[in-house]
Scaffold this active site. Sequence first.
Site, short mmCIF file in Angstrom:
data_model
loop_
_atom_site.label_atom_id
_atom_site.label_comp_id
_atom_site.label_asym_id
_atom_site.label_seq_id
_atom_site.Cartn_x
_atom_site.Cartn_y
_atom_site.Cartn_z
N SER A 285 0.59 -1.17 -0.04
CA SER A 285 -0.06 0.08 -0.02
C SER A 285 0.93 1.28 -0.01
O SER A 285 0.35 2.40 -0.33
CB SER A 285 -0.95 0.18 1.15
N HIS B 17 -2.65 -2.71 -6.42
CA HIS B 17 -3.22 -2.29 -4.99
C HIS B 17 -4.56 -2.47 -4.95
O HIS B 17 -5.06 -1.90 -5.55
CB HIS B 17 -2.68 -0.99 -4.83
N GLU C 265 -5.48 -0.39 -7.95
CA GLU C 265 -4.50 0.62 -8.51
C GLU C 265 -3.40 -0.06 -9.33
O GLU C 265 -2.78 -1.16 -8.52
CB GLU C 265 -3.94 1.49 -7.29
N ASN D 234 -3.87 6.19 -1.31
CA ASN D 234 -3.26 6.53 0.01
C ASN D 234 -2.83 7.90 0.32
O ASN D 234 -2.76 8.51 1.29
CB ASN D 234 -2.26 5.52 0.62
N1 3HC Z 1 -15.45 -9.66 3.02
C1 3HC Z 1 -16.41 -9.93 1.96
N2 3HC Z 1 -17.63 -9.35 2.00
C2 3HC Z 1 -17.96 -8.40 2.72
C3 3HC Z 1 -16.91 -8.31 3.92
C4 3HC Z 1 -15.72 -8.77 4.00
N3 3HC Z 1 -15.10 -8.53 5.00
N4 3HC Z 1 -17.49 -7.10 4.74
C5 3HC Z 1 -18.83 -6.88 4.35
N5 3HC Z 1 -18.92 -7.63 3.00
C6 3HC Z 1 -20.20 -7.55 2.14
C7 3HC Z 1 -21.33 -8.08 2.70
O1 3HC Z 1 -21.63 -9.51 2.56
C8 3HC Z 1 -22.58 -7.36 1.83
O2 3HC Z 1 -22.81 -8.05 0.67
P1 3HC Z 1 -24.14 -7.63 -0.08
O3 3HC Z 1 -24.33 -6.47 -0.35
O4 3HC Z 1 -23.95 -8.68 -1.33
O5 3HC Z 1 -25.17 -8.20 0.71
C9 3HC Z 1 -21.80 -5.97 1.55
O6 3HC Z 1 -20.42 -6.20 1.79
C10 3HC Z 1 -21.98 -4.93 2.47
O7 3HC Z 1 -22.00 -5.47 3.91
P2 3HC Z 1 -22.85 -4.81 5.04
O8 3HC Z 1 -24.22 -4.45 4.66
O9 3HC Z 1 -22.42 -5.79 6.20
O10 3HC Z 1 -22.02 -3.45 5.68
P3 3HC Z 1 -21.88 -2.23 4.79
O11 3HC Z 1 -22.90 -1.64 3.72
O12 3HC Z 1 -21.43 -1.43 5.91
O13 3HC Z 1 -20.74 -2.24 3.91
C11 3HC Z 1 -18.20 -2.19 3.68
C12 3HC Z 1 -19.29 -2.92 4.27
C13 3HC Z 1 -18.42 -2.74 2.22
C14 3HC Z 1 -16.98 -2.75 4.30
C15 3HC Z 1 -18.47 -0.41 3.74
O14 3HC Z 1 -18.74 0.03 5.12
C16 3HC Z 1 -17.40 0.26 2.82
O15 3HC Z 1 -17.47 0.26 1.76
N6 3HC Z 1 -16.50 0.94 3.78
C17 3HC Z 1 -15.28 1.52 3.30
C18 3HC Z 1 -14.20 0.53 3.24
C19 3HC Z 1 -12.87 1.24 2.61
O16 3HC Z 1 -12.63 2.31 2.52
N7 3HC Z 1 -12.04 0.40 2.34
C20 3HC Z 1 -10.62 0.57 1.69
C21 3HC Z 1 -9.80 0.77 3.05
S1 3HC Z 1 -8.19 1.40 2.56
C22 3HC Z 1 -7.48 0.29 1.89
O17 3HC Z 1 -7.70 -0.96 1.96
C23 3HC Z 1 -6.08 0.29 1.42
C24 3HC Z 1 -5.00 0.28 2.33
O18 3HC Z 1 -3.68 0.32 1.86
C25 3HC Z 1 -4.97 1.04 3.56
#
Ligand code: 3HC
Length: 293
Positions: free
Chosen positions: A119, A140, A152, A190
């Site tokens: 990342s 990424h 990315e 990031n």
């Molecule tokens: N693995 C697989 N599927 C998952 C999951 C996981 N860990 N968590 C949630 N899901 C799925 C659920 O099954 C659900 O599927 P569906 O729509 O088909 O029913 C869907 O995601 C939505 O889940 P929920 O309804 O339980 O919860 P939310 O609507 O709150 O969504 C989320 C959860 C998708 C994690 C949402 O909150 C989100 O998009 N959050 C932001 C995540 C983000 O910003 N990620 C990037 C982080 S930065 C990064 O990774 C880079 C690194 O370098 C730091």
Amino acid sequence: MAIQKVGVVGCGLMGSGIAQVSAQAGFQTVVREVTSELVDKGLKGIEKNLARQVEKNAITEATKSEIRGRLKGVTAVEELKDCDVIIEAIIEQLPAKRELFSALDALCPSHTIFASNTSSLNITEIAAATKRPQRFVGLHFFNPVPIMKLVEVVRTIATDLAVYDEMVQFGAKLGKTPVRAHDGGGFIVNRLLVPYLLDAIRALEEGVGSVVDIDNSMKLGCGYPMGPFTLLDFVGLDTTLYISHIMFDEFKEKRFAAPPLLKRMVLAGWYGKKTGRGFYDYADPANPKPMSL
Ligand code: 3HC
């Protein structure tokens, strides 16, 4: 070159997600972890995700079996030797990544393309541990990998343009939307996300608002799926601190510098959701309570 077989090194949170999307996209996928226990843990997580998709009628039981049939978990790096692309998602430590790619370089045929899911580490420096920096990119992915639509695709000054274009197409074949990024610290996401998260901590330190009020502000006022503190706990405070150190080292700008509170929380072992404590307490995971900080 037709990509048929994909290797993934690391079957943790990111590696297992990458292996899942690769097998789901139709590629024969070999995923490697250091012990068979870790392989099993990663594969169990994938099976759980696939089972959830069957429950929701997103895929059939037969499709689930086909996807699972394309996935092989291994512990020996040698088993990756006939892969067309190898994506590394191991610990975020430069020496470990360089050592791995140096070993893979000696093992794999010259056509194999290498990719790192780092990342924030410098792709150029990882690629320099191999004799094929022209066939080396960053790929990424974002957590949770099966859900987040972005990848990315990172080009270094040494990456061959044809290889790069092929990897952009490969990102699309994995079902993601690829964006092109240069090998500058933090790439695109990031570079923007980390200062935002660090600023949220500074706002908390300065008493601008509480954990819950700052989270709600960005969630309900700007439509972000998670507020900054929920996202910090989700990404991991240790990971965020690590990335901020690398980015500060690269740019020497205050916006990438770790706020004292972040350092203290990591020193206390509060890494976020994975350790049960961060900006929230996850004793009841369905109902996290803000910590008093
Ligand atoms: N693995 C697989 N599927 C998952 C999951 C996981 N860990 N968590 C949630 N899901 C799925 C659920 O099954 C659900 O599927 P569906 O729509 O088909 O029913 C869907 O995601 C939505 O889940 P929920 O309804 O339980 O919860 P939310 O609507 O709150 O969504 C989320 C959860 C998708 C994690 C949402 O909150 C989100 O998009 N959050 C932001 C995540 C983000 O910003 N990620 C990037 C982080 S930065 C990064 O990774 C880079 C690194 O370098 C730091």
